[in-house]
Write a protein that holds these residues in place. Sequence first.
Motif, PDB file in Angstrom:
ATOM      1  N   ASP A   5       7.299   6.295 -11.031  1.00 26.52           N
ATOM      2  CA  ASP A   5       7.963   7.118 -11.510  1.00 26.52           C
ATOM      3  C   ASP A   5       8.253   7.435 -12.816  1.00 26.52           C
ATOM      4  O   ASP A   5       7.809   6.464 -13.535  1.00 26.52           O
ATOM      5  N   LYS A   6       9.105   8.084 -13.278  1.00 22.93           N
ATOM      6  CA  LYS A   6       9.290   8.168 -14.739  1.00 22.93           C
ATOM      7  C   LYS A   6       9.771   6.989 -15.366  1.00 22.93           C
ATOM      8  O   LYS A   6       9.560   6.426 -16.476  1.00 22.93           O
ATOM      9  N   LYS A   7      10.850   6.378 -14.577  1.00 31.67           N
ATOM     10  CA  LYS A   7      11.419   5.032 -15.306  1.00 31.67           C
ATOM     11  C   LYS A   7      11.004   3.927 -14.613  1.00 31.67           C
ATOM     12  O   LYS A   7      11.399   2.547 -15.159  1.00 31.67           O
ATOM     13  N   THR A   8      10.226   3.818 -13.705  1.00 29.99           N
ATOM     14  CA  THR A   8       9.763   2.581 -12.826  1.00 29.99           C
ATOM     15  C   THR A   8       8.112   2.189 -12.978  1.00 29.99           C
ATOM     16  O   THR A   8       7.467   3.321 -12.668  1.00 29.99           O
ATOM     17  N   THR A   9       7.826   1.101 -13.670  1.00 34.00           N
ATOM     18  CA  THR A   9       6.562   0.427 -13.806  1.00 34.00           C
ATOM     19  C   THR A   9       6.504  -0.847 -12.839  1.00 34.00           C
ATOM     20  O   THR A   9       7.410  -1.552 -12.908  1.00 34.00           O
ATOM     21  N   LEU A  10       5.243  -0.923 -12.254  1.00 31.36           N
ATOM     22  CA  LEU A  10       5.037  -2.019 -11.461  1.00 31.36           C
ATOM     23  C   LEU A  10       3.980  -3.075 -11.842  1.00 31.36           C
ATOM     24  O   LEU A  10       2.729  -2.309 -12.254  1.00 31.36           O
ATOM     25  N   GLU A  11       4.117  -4.247 -12.076  1.00 34.97           N
ATOM     26  CA  GLU A  11       3.343  -5.243 -12.586  1.00 34.97           C
ATOM     27  C   GLU A  11       2.616  -5.902 -11.332  1.00 34.97           C
ATOM     28  O   GLU A  11       3.444  -6.653 -10.807  1.00 34.97           O
ATOM     29  N   PRO A  12       1.466  -5.628 -11.062  1.00 39.39           N
ATOM     30  CA  PRO A  12       0.860  -6.372  -9.653  1.00 39.39           C
ATOM     31  C   PRO A  12       0.526  -7.904 -10.102  1.00 39.39           C
ATOM     32  O   PRO A  12       0.067  -8.378 -11.033  1.00 39.39           O
ATOM     33  N   THR A  13       0.981  -8.878  -9.285  1.00 34.89           N
ATOM     34  CA  THR A  13       0.678 -10.121  -9.287  1.00 34.89           C
ATOM     35  C   THR A  13      -0.517 -10.714  -8.574  1.00 34.89           C
ATOM     36  O   THR A  13      -0.873 -11.942  -8.894  1.00 34.89           O
ATOM     37  N   ASN A  14      -0.992 -10.091  -7.817  1.00 36.28           N
ATOM     38  CA  ASN A  14      -2.365 -10.562  -6.863  1.00 36.28           C
ATOM     39  C   ASN A  14      -3.380  -9.365  -6.894  1.00 36.28           C
ATOM     40  O   ASN A  14      -4.136  -9.475  -5.953  1.00 36.28           O
ATOM     41  N   TRP A  15      -3.400  -8.875  -7.906  1.00 35.91           N
ATOM     42  CA  TRP A  15      -4.760  -7.593  -7.757  1.00 35.91           C
ATOM     43  C   TRP A  15      -4.921  -7.412  -9.006  1.00 35.91           C
ATOM     44  O   TRP A  15      -4.489  -7.486 -10.215  1.00 35.91           O
ATOM     45  N   LYS A  16      -6.358  -7.376  -9.125  1.00 34.40           N
ATOM     46  CA  LYS A  16      -7.158  -7.059 -10.368  1.00 34.40           C
ATOM     47  C   LYS A  16      -7.917  -5.562 -10.478  1.00 34.40           C
ATOM     48  O   LYS A  16      -8.190  -5.325  -9.384  1.00 34.40           O
ATOM     49  N   ASN A  17      -7.817  -4.923 -11.408  1.00 32.24           N
ATOM     50  CA  ASN A  17      -7.997  -3.501 -11.554  1.00 32.24           C
ATOM     51  C   ASN A  17      -9.499  -3.325 -11.442  1.00 32.24           C
ATOM     52  O   ASN A  17     -10.342  -3.501 -12.287  1.00 32.24           O
ATOM     53  N   PRO A  18     -10.147  -2.607 -10.429  1.00 30.72           N
ATOM     54  CA  PRO A  18     -11.606  -2.495 -10.178  1.00 30.72           C
ATOM     55  C   PRO A  18     -12.196  -1.118 -10.931  1.00 30.72           C
ATOM     56  O   PRO A  18     -13.210  -1.068 -11.173  1.00 30.72           O
ATOM     57  N   TYR A  19     -11.051  -0.464 -11.302  1.00 29.34           N
ATOM     58  CA  TYR A  19     -11.493   1.264 -11.837  1.00 29.34           C
ATOM     59  C   TYR A  19     -11.669   0.829 -13.410  1.00 29.34           C
ATOM     60  O   TYR A  19     -10.878   0.419 -14.154  1.00 29.34           O
ATOM     61  N   LYS A  20     -12.630   1.622 -13.841  1.00 29.06           N
ATOM     62  CA  LYS A  20     -12.802   1.946 -15.171  1.00 29.06           C
ATOM     63  C   LYS A  20     -12.044   2.859 -15.848  1.00 29.06           C
ATOM     64  O   LYS A  20     -12.364   3.148 -16.982  1.00 29.06           O
ATOM     65  N   ARG A  21     -11.378   3.556 -15.160  1.00 27.93           N
ATOM     66  CA  ARG A  21     -10.672   4.864 -15.812  1.00 27.93           C
ATOM     67  C   ARG A  21      -9.491   4.988 -14.960  1.00 27.93           C
ATOM     68  O   ARG A  21      -9.121   4.236 -13.859  1.00 27.93           O
ATOM     69  N   GLU A  22      -8.427   5.808 -15.396  1.00 29.04           N
ATOM     70  CA  GLU A  22      -6.954   6.018 -14.815  1.00 29.04           C
ATOM     71  C   GLU A  22      -7.375   6.761 -13.522  1.00 29.04           C
ATOM     72  O   GLU A  22      -7.994   7.650 -13.605  1.00 29.04           O
ATOM     73  N   VAL A  23      -6.716   6.391 -12.578  1.00 32.53           N
ATOM     74  CA  VAL A  23      -6.690   6.903 -11.283  1.00 32.53           C
ATOM     75  C   VAL A  23      -5.462   7.060 -10.684  1.00 32.53           C
ATOM     76  O   VAL A  23      -4.455   6.275 -10.875  1.00 32.53           O
ATOM     77  N   ARG A  24      -5.146   7.635  -9.465  1.00 31.15           N
ATOM     78  CA  ARG A  24      -3.891   8.066  -8.592  1.00 31.15           C
ATOM     79  C   ARG A  24      -4.345   7.090  -7.508  1.00 31.15           C
ATOM     80  O   ARG A  24      -5.466   7.071  -7.251  1.00 31.15           O
ATOM     81  N   ALA A  25      -3.272   6.513  -6.949  1.00 30.33           N
ATOM     82  CA  ALA A  25      -3.581   5.682  -5.811  1.00 30.33           C
ATOM     83  C   ALA A  25      -2.138   5.669  -4.679  1.00 30.33           C
ATOM     84  O   ALA A  25      -0.867   5.799  -5.119  1.00 30.33           O
ATOM     85  N   LEU A  26      -2.410   5.382  -3.533  1.00 34.09           N
ATOM     86  CA  LEU A  26      -1.559   5.279  -2.554  1.00 34.09           C
ATOM     87  C   LEU A  26      -1.392   3.628  -2.446  1.00 34.09           C
ATOM     88  O   LEU A  26      -2.425   3.041  -2.339  1.00 34.09           O
ATOM     89  N   LEU A  27      -0.040   3.347  -2.344  1.00 34.47           N
ATOM     90  CA  LEU A  27       0.169   1.733  -2.582  1.00 34.47           C
ATOM     91  C   LEU A  27       1.228   1.291  -1.642  1.00 34.47           C
ATOM     92  O   LEU A  27       2.321   1.915  -1.397  1.00 34.47           O
ATOM     93  N   GLN A  28       1.041   0.244  -0.966  1.00 35.02           N
ATOM     94  CA  GLN A  28       1.863  -0.427  -0.232  1.00 35.02           C
ATOM     95  C   GLN A  28       2.268  -1.627  -0.938  1.00 35.02           C
ATOM     96  O   GLN A  28       1.354  -2.502  -1.310  1.00 35.02           O
TER      97      GLN A  28
END
Length: 230
Positions: free
Chosen positions: A58-81
């Motif tokens: 959201d506007k104030k919350t950013t999440l840094e993943p510890t166990n995931w590498k980004n396979p996407y070559k561009r910015e996308v939206r995603a559903l996340l657990q």
Amino acid sequence: YMKQMKNFKIALAVLAAVSALAMSLSSCSKDNGPYYPVYNGLVTIKTTDSGVTYFQLDKKTTLEPTNWKNPYKREVRALLQYSEEPGEVGLFSKKVKVAWIDSVRTKSAVSYDNEFMKGNNAPIELYNDWVTCLEDGYLTIHFAALFGRGGKIVHIVDLAVDPKTLDLYLKHDNNGDNGYIPGEGVIAFKIDDLLKDVKDGQELTLHWKGSEGEKTAKVKYLSRFALPQK
């Protein structure tokens, strides 16, 4: 992406009920929801100038993943657990462990013109749930439509912005797939490039063709969230 619903007993008249009420599109961050209970966030997958991937929740919350590498070559939206992880957060709000992530078909909105209006415009219904929302410069839509048996014909969903009125127009081209099996999907449209002079909180009108005719809903615009600063 699109996927067939398991319950094939839903009729088109029932699908029309999901958008019968006026929609108020706001936060996309929920602990659960009626259609996607496995996810607890709808995020934008972003990358800093230095190449670090993070999730904008959201506007104030950013999440840094510890166990995931980004396979996407561009910015996308995603559903996340995800679940929160301990430790120093540094540039971002939280460290998180990704349990499941499912990218959303993400495309740019286009200008509302004669070219956009060409072709088929089949009925489509919008779910008034936490997945359907406008934030971070994206309009994300959870929708329902009818598909033919086998699901081999590709359906195309596009969004256009009228440069004069700033109204939004959703179009569903079923490519002649006049089916009877209910299906659903999620799609996100990047709209901030076409709404540069629109202020946060300004109401826009979304138009689409439902099973019972033309429909509209008011949506509040939320521009792109700023990248974290060191």
